[in-house]
Write a protein that holds these residues in place. Structure first.
Motif, PDB file in Angstrom:
ATOM      1  N   VAL A  36      25.282  73.541  37.495  1.00 47.48           N
ATOM      2  CA  VAL A  36      23.862  73.884  37.592  1.00 47.48           C
ATOM      3  C   VAL A  36      23.734  75.397  37.700  1.00 47.48           C
ATOM      4  O   VAL A  36      24.303  76.015  38.603  1.00 47.48           O
ATOM      5  CB  VAL A  36      23.207  73.210  38.812  1.00 47.48           C
ATOM      6  N   LYS A  37      23.002  75.991  36.785  1.00 49.24           N
ATOM      7  CA  LYS A  37      22.825  77.439  36.795  1.00 49.24           C
ATOM      8  C   LYS A  37      22.126  77.880  38.077  1.00 49.24           C
ATOM      9  O   LYS A  37      21.166  77.267  38.525  1.00 49.24           O
ATOM     10  CB  LYS A  37      22.005  77.873  35.579  1.00 49.24           C
ATOM     11  N   ARG A  38      22.642  78.948  38.668  1.00 47.34           N
ATOM     12  CA  ARG A  38      22.079  79.467  39.908  1.00 47.34           C
ATOM     13  C   ARG A  38      20.593  79.784  39.731  1.00 47.34           C
ATOM     14  O   ARG A  38      20.174  80.386  38.745  1.00 47.34           O
ATOM     15  CB  ARG A  38      22.845  80.715  40.345  1.00 47.34           C
ATOM     16  N   GLY A  39      19.793  79.369  40.716  1.00 52.83           N
ATOM     17  CA  GLY A  39      18.356  79.629  40.679  1.00 52.83           C
ATOM     18  C   GLY A  39      17.548  78.651  39.843  1.00 52.83           C
ATOM     19  O   GLY A  39      16.347  78.854  39.646  1.00 52.83           O
ATOM     20  N   SER A  40      18.180  77.597  39.364  1.00 55.07           N
ATOM     21  CA  SER A  40      17.483  76.625  38.505  1.00 55.07           C
ATOM     22  C   SER A  40      16.436  75.823  39.284  1.00 55.07           C
ATOM     23  O   SER A  40      16.538  75.648  40.498  1.00 55.07           O
ATOM     24  CB  SER A  40      18.487  75.642  37.892  1.00 55.07           C
ATOM     25  N   ARG A  41      15.457  75.334  38.530  1.00 58.82           N
ATOM     26  CA  ARG A  41      14.502  74.373  39.069  1.00 58.82           C
ATOM     27  C   ARG A  41      15.062  72.979  38.792  1.00 58.82           C
ATOM     28  O   ARG A  41      15.244  72.602  37.633  1.00 58.82           O
ATOM     29  CB  ARG A  41      13.141  74.545  38.411  1.00 58.82           C
ATOM     30  N   VAL A  42      15.336  72.241  39.847  1.00 61.63           N
ATOM     31  CA  VAL A  42      16.066  70.982  39.713  1.00 61.63           C
ATOM     32  C   VAL A  42      15.237  69.823  40.251  1.00 61.63           C
ATOM     33  O   VAL A  42      14.664  69.900  41.342  1.00 61.63           O
ATOM     34  CB  VAL A  42      17.406  71.042  40.483  1.00 61.63           C
ATOM     35  N   LEU A  43      15.185  68.736  39.477  1.00 60.46           N
ATOM     36  CA  LEU A  43      14.587  67.490  39.953  1.00 60.46           C
ATOM     37  C   LEU A  43      15.704  66.536  40.336  1.00 60.46           C
ATOM     38  O   LEU A  43      16.575  66.217  39.520  1.00 60.46           O
ATOM     39  CB  LEU A  43      13.718  66.846  38.871  1.00 60.46           C
ATOM     40  N   ILE A  44      15.708  66.092  41.591  1.00 60.97           N
ATOM     41  CA  ILE A  44      16.629  65.052  42.041  1.00 60.97           C
ATOM     42  C   ILE A  44      15.952  63.706  41.841  1.00 60.97           C
ATOM     43  O   ILE A  44      14.821  63.475  42.270  1.00 60.97           O
ATOM     44  CB  ILE A  44      16.999  65.232  43.528  1.00 60.97           C
ATOM     45  N   LYS A  45      16.663  62.792  41.172  1.00 62.61           N
ATOM     46  CA  LYS A  45      16.127  61.450  40.891  1.00 62.61           C
ATOM     47  C   LYS A  45      17.015  60.403  41.572  1.00 62.61           C
ATOM     48  O   LYS A  45      18.075  60.051  41.083  1.00 62.61           O
ATOM     49  CB  LYS A  45      16.087  61.233  39.371  1.00 62.61           C
ATOM     50  N   PRO A  46      16.602  59.921  42.767  1.00 59.68           N
ATOM     51  CA  PRO A  46      17.347  58.842  43.419  1.00 59.68           C
ATOM     52  C   PRO A  46      16.899  57.483  42.901  1.00 59.68           C
ATOM     53  O   PRO A  46      16.061  57.398  42.001  1.00 59.68           O
ATOM     54  CB  PRO A  46      16.957  59.022  44.891  1.00 59.68           C
ATOM     55  N   ASN A  47      17.438  56.429  43.465  1.00 65.08           N
ATOM     56  CA  ASN A  47      16.966  55.072  43.189  1.00 65.08           C
ATOM     57  C   ASN A  47      16.172  54.615  44.406  1.00 65.08           C
ATOM     58  O   ASN A  47      16.739  54.333  45.456  1.00 65.08           O
ATOM     59  CB  ASN A  47      18.150  54.130  42.938  1.00 65.08           C
ATOM     60  N   LEU A  48      14.862  54.553  44.260  1.00 64.75           N
ATOM     61  CA  LEU A  48      13.966  54.115  45.333  1.00 64.75           C
ATOM     62  C   LEU A  48      13.183  52.903  44.848  1.00 64.75           C
ATOM     63  O   LEU A  48      11.980  52.968  44.643  1.00 64.75           O
ATOM     64  CB  LEU A  48      13.032  55.254  45.744  1.00 64.75           C
ATOM     65  N   LEU A  49      13.871  51.814  44.658  1.00 67.74           N
ATOM     66  CA  LEU A  49      13.283  50.628  44.032  1.00 67.74           C
ATOM     67  C   LEU A  49      12.063  50.112  44.778  1.00 67.74           C
ATOM     68  O   LEU A  49      11.054  49.761  44.167  1.00 67.74           O
ATOM     69  CB  LEU A  49      14.337  49.519  43.932  1.00 67.74           C
ATOM     70  N   MET A  50      12.147  50.057  46.107  1.00 66.65           N
ATOM     71  CA  MET A  50      11.053  49.476  46.882  1.00 66.65           C
ATOM     72  C   MET A  50      11.067  50.026  48.299  1.00 66.65           C
ATOM     73  O   MET A  50      11.995  50.729  48.707  1.00 66.65           O
ATOM     74  CB  MET A  50      11.153  47.947  46.904  1.00 66.65           C
ATOM     75  N   ALA A  51      10.026  49.692  49.052  1.00 69.18           N
ATOM     76  CA  ALA A  51       9.894  50.178  50.425  1.00 69.18           C
ATOM     77  C   ALA A  51      10.770  49.351  51.364  1.00 69.18           C
ATOM     78  O   ALA A  51      10.313  48.444  52.056  1.00 69.18           O
ATOM     79  CB  ALA A  51       8.436  50.127  50.868  1.00 69.18           C
ATOM     80  N   LYS A  52      12.055  49.665  51.374  1.00 73.16           N
ATOM     81  CA  LYS A  52      13.015  49.041  52.279  1.00 73.16           C
ATOM     82  C   LYS A  52      13.785  50.139  52.997  1.00 73.16           C
ATOM     83  O   LYS A  52      14.094  51.186  52.405  1.00 73.16           O
ATOM     84  CB  LYS A  52      13.977  48.136  51.515  1.00 73.16           C
ATOM     85  N   ASN A  53      14.128  49.902  54.247  1.00 73.41           N
ATOM     86  CA  ASN A  53      14.836  50.935  54.988  1.00 73.41           C
ATOM     87  C   ASN A  53      16.254  51.108  54.460  1.00 73.41           C
ATOM     88  O   ASN A  53      16.788  50.223  53.762  1.00 73.41           O
ATOM     89  CB  ASN A  53      14.826  50.630  56.494  1.00 73.41           C
ATOM     90  N   PRO A  54      16.889  52.227  54.760  1.00 73.88           N
ATOM     91  CA  PRO A  54      18.215  52.519  54.188  1.00 73.88           C
ATOM     92  C   PRO A  54      19.261  51.446  54.471  1.00 73.88           C
ATOM     93  O   PRO A  54      20.149  51.203  53.650  1.00 73.88           O
ATOM     94  CB  PRO A  54      18.594  53.843  54.858  1.00 73.88           C
ATOM     95  N   GLU A  55      19.145  50.779  55.632  1.00 71.49           N
ATOM     96  CA  GLU A  55      20.131  49.769  56.004  1.00 71.49           C
ATOM     97  C   GLU A  55      20.106  48.546  55.082  1.00 71.49           C
ATOM     98  O   GLU A  55      21.071  47.784  55.041  1.00 71.49           O
ATOM     99  CB  GLU A  55      19.914  49.332  57.458  1.00 71.49           C
ATOM    100  N   ALA A  56      19.015  48.374  54.343  1.00 71.67           N
ATOM    101  CA  ALA A  56      18.929  47.239  53.412  1.00 71.67           C
ATOM    102  C   ALA A  56      19.859  47.417  52.222  1.00 71.67           C
ATOM    103  O   ALA A  56      20.168  46.456  51.515  1.00 71.67           O
ATOM    104  CB  ALA A  56      17.489  47.058  52.935  1.00 71.67           C
ATOM    105  N   GLY A  57      20.299  48.651  51.970  1.00 69.33           N
ATOM    106  CA  GLY A  57      21.261  48.905  50.899  1.00 69.33           C
ATOM    107  C   GLY A  57      20.700  48.799  49.497  1.00 69.33           C
ATOM    108  O   GLY A  57      21.447  48.697  48.527  1.00 69.33           O
ATOM    109  N   ILE A  58      19.370  48.839  49.368  1.00 65.87           N
ATOM    110  CA  ILE A  58      18.726  48.683  48.061  1.00 65.87           C
ATOM    111  C   ILE A  58      18.448  50.035  47.416  1.00 65.87           C
ATOM    112  O   ILE A  58      18.403  50.151  46.193  1.00 65.87           O
ATOM    113  CB  ILE A  58      17.421  47.870  48.226  1.00 65.87           C
ATOM    114  N   THR A  59      18.269  51.055  48.235  1.00 71.56           N
ATOM    115  CA  THR A  59      17.895  52.379  47.740  1.00 71.56           C
ATOM    116  C   THR A  59      18.983  53.408  48.059  1.00 71.56           C
ATOM    117  O   THR A  59      19.828  53.186  48.928  1.00 71.56           O
ATOM    118  CB  THR A  59      16.576  52.834  48.399  1.00 71.56           C
ATOM    119  N   THR A  60      18.960  54.524  47.345  1.00 68.60           N
ATOM    120  CA  THR A  60      19.896  55.615  47.619  1.00 68.60           C
ATOM    121  C   THR A  60      19.702  56.072  49.063  1.00 68.60           C
ATOM    122  O   THR A  60      18.581  56.348  49.498  1.00 68.60           O
ATOM    123  CB  THR A  60      19.650  56.795  46.666  1.00 68.60           C
TER     124      THR A  60
END
Length: 374
Positions: A36-60
């Motif tokens: 990634v070039k220094r100073g770049s504008r970066v979009l991070i795209k996780p997997n956020l399928l649904m409104a579940k807490n992290p312990e559910a293991g469904i989302t990043t």
């Protein structure tokens, strides 16, 4: 030149351990400044399928996201983060809720990262609308969750890009491309249109069985994966699952188009030795015909008799109507106080199962499928 995929061990989501593992994996493939070039504008795209807490293991997991943010900020990047979850009405309000419950909102606030919504879109290839925020970014960093998927077998680096489709138009794509082969091709179209510069996969807690939602089963893998070639990354994930890379139609199609490397002999796997780590093969989705030991000609002849279809498990159903809103065919309704699926209109896209928050949609098989042992 061989593609490189790094594998780093990480036994828990303890923040410091995740940060060390993410840094190690990216350093193994050349370091963040070489990608990634220094100073770049970066979009991070996780997997956020649904409104579940992290312990559910469904989302990043938010700690994996935090580690990626920190690495990019060290490179003086301007970081934004967003996803288009499986929400179908009152989009803005529902996305806020997904960001909150998954822990992403908290991490972005703590790390001073802009949280964006994919509520503006631009059509690509006259085929699908992708989030317009991509036009404001120099590159995309893909942070998927390692899971199985009822239609694509694996959801990893390639499939995660499907979440770049703006708003509820994913429903239209499922309606138009409901066959596994057709959906895989359009997913690869999206991957080809906006290819991530870096893929970091959360495989600390993975999912097998009838993923990618609440019907899947969690499986601790304790690994993070990183690579600039998303096809190679998914090929290594397939190896961990115990299947061939080209068993995944998205990987097969992307490789055919020359978008990356799927031949494991042409991939340098750096870091952990997978041969010392890989356990028993993943339990694959009920809808898959893989590893059934049935000759392909027989399957081709009998394909019209082999049916998989969704059914409601009423003991779990809370009548939230998520399945009704997600169904591209409008084949689901509430009658006499119960959710009912009209199978004459069902195209077996399994969007209903994917979005169900209560594990209330099960996969049933036709009689013929049962007879031949599927």
């Amino acid at each position: 030149m061989n593609a490189k995929v790094a594998v780093a061990k990480c036994d828990s989501y303890e923040s410091i351990l995740v940060q060390q593992a993410v840094r190690q994996s990216v350093d193994l493939i050349g370091g963040i400044s070489s990608i990634v070039k220094r100073g770049s504008r970066v979009l991070i795209k996780p997997n956020l399928l649904m409104a579940k807490n992290p312990e559910a293991g469904i989302t990043t997991h938010p700690e994996v996201i935090r580690a990626v943010i920190k690495l990019l900020k060290e490179n003086n990047c301007r970081v934004m983060l967003g996803d288009s979850p499986s929400v179908w009405d009152r989009y803005s309000e529902k996305v806020d809720w997904v960001y909150e419950v998954t822990g992403v909102k908290k991490v972005c606030a703590e790390e001073d990262v802009e949280l964006v919504k994919f509520d503006r879109r631009r059509w690509r290839r006259n085929k699908f609308p992708l989030a317009a925020i991509l036009d404001e970014c120099d590159c995309l960093v893909n942070v998927p969750k390692f899971k199985t998927h009822g239609l694509t077998i694996l959801t990893g680096a390639i499939k995660n890009n499907f979440g770049l489709v703006a708003g509820s138009y994913k429903t239209e794509l499922h309606k138009k491309y409901f066959r596994m082969e057709d959906l895989s091709r359009v997913i690869v179209d999206i991957f080809e249109e906006v290819t991530p510069c870096l893929n970091i996969v959360d495989g600390i807690m993975a999912m097998e069985g009838d993923g990618p939602g609440t019907s899947g089963k969690l499986r601790k893998i304790g690994l993070l994966f990183a690579g600039t070639d998303g096809v190679a990354v998914d090929s290594v994930l397939a190896k961990v699952m115990g299947i061939a890379p080209t068993d995944c139609l998205t990987t097969k199609e992307a490789s055919r188009r020359g978008l990356g490397v799927s031949d494991l002999d042409s991939i340098s796997i750096l870091g952990e030795n997978l041969d010392n780590i890989i356990g028993k093969p993943f339990k694959i989705p009920s809808t898959s015909l893989l590893r059934r030991h049935i000759p392909e000609p027989v399957i081709n002849l009998a394909r019209r008799l082999i049916k998989f279809y969704p059914c409601v498990e009423y003991d779990n159903c809370v009548k939230c109507a998520s399945c009704i809103k997600a169904c591209p065919q409008k084949a689901i309704s509430i009658k006499n106080g119960k959710v009912v699926i009209d199978h004459s209109g069902c195209i077996a896209c399994f969007c209903c199962q994917e979005v169900c928050p209560e594990k209330a949609i099960k996969i049933k098989k036709s009689i013929f499928a049962k007879i031949i042992g599927l």
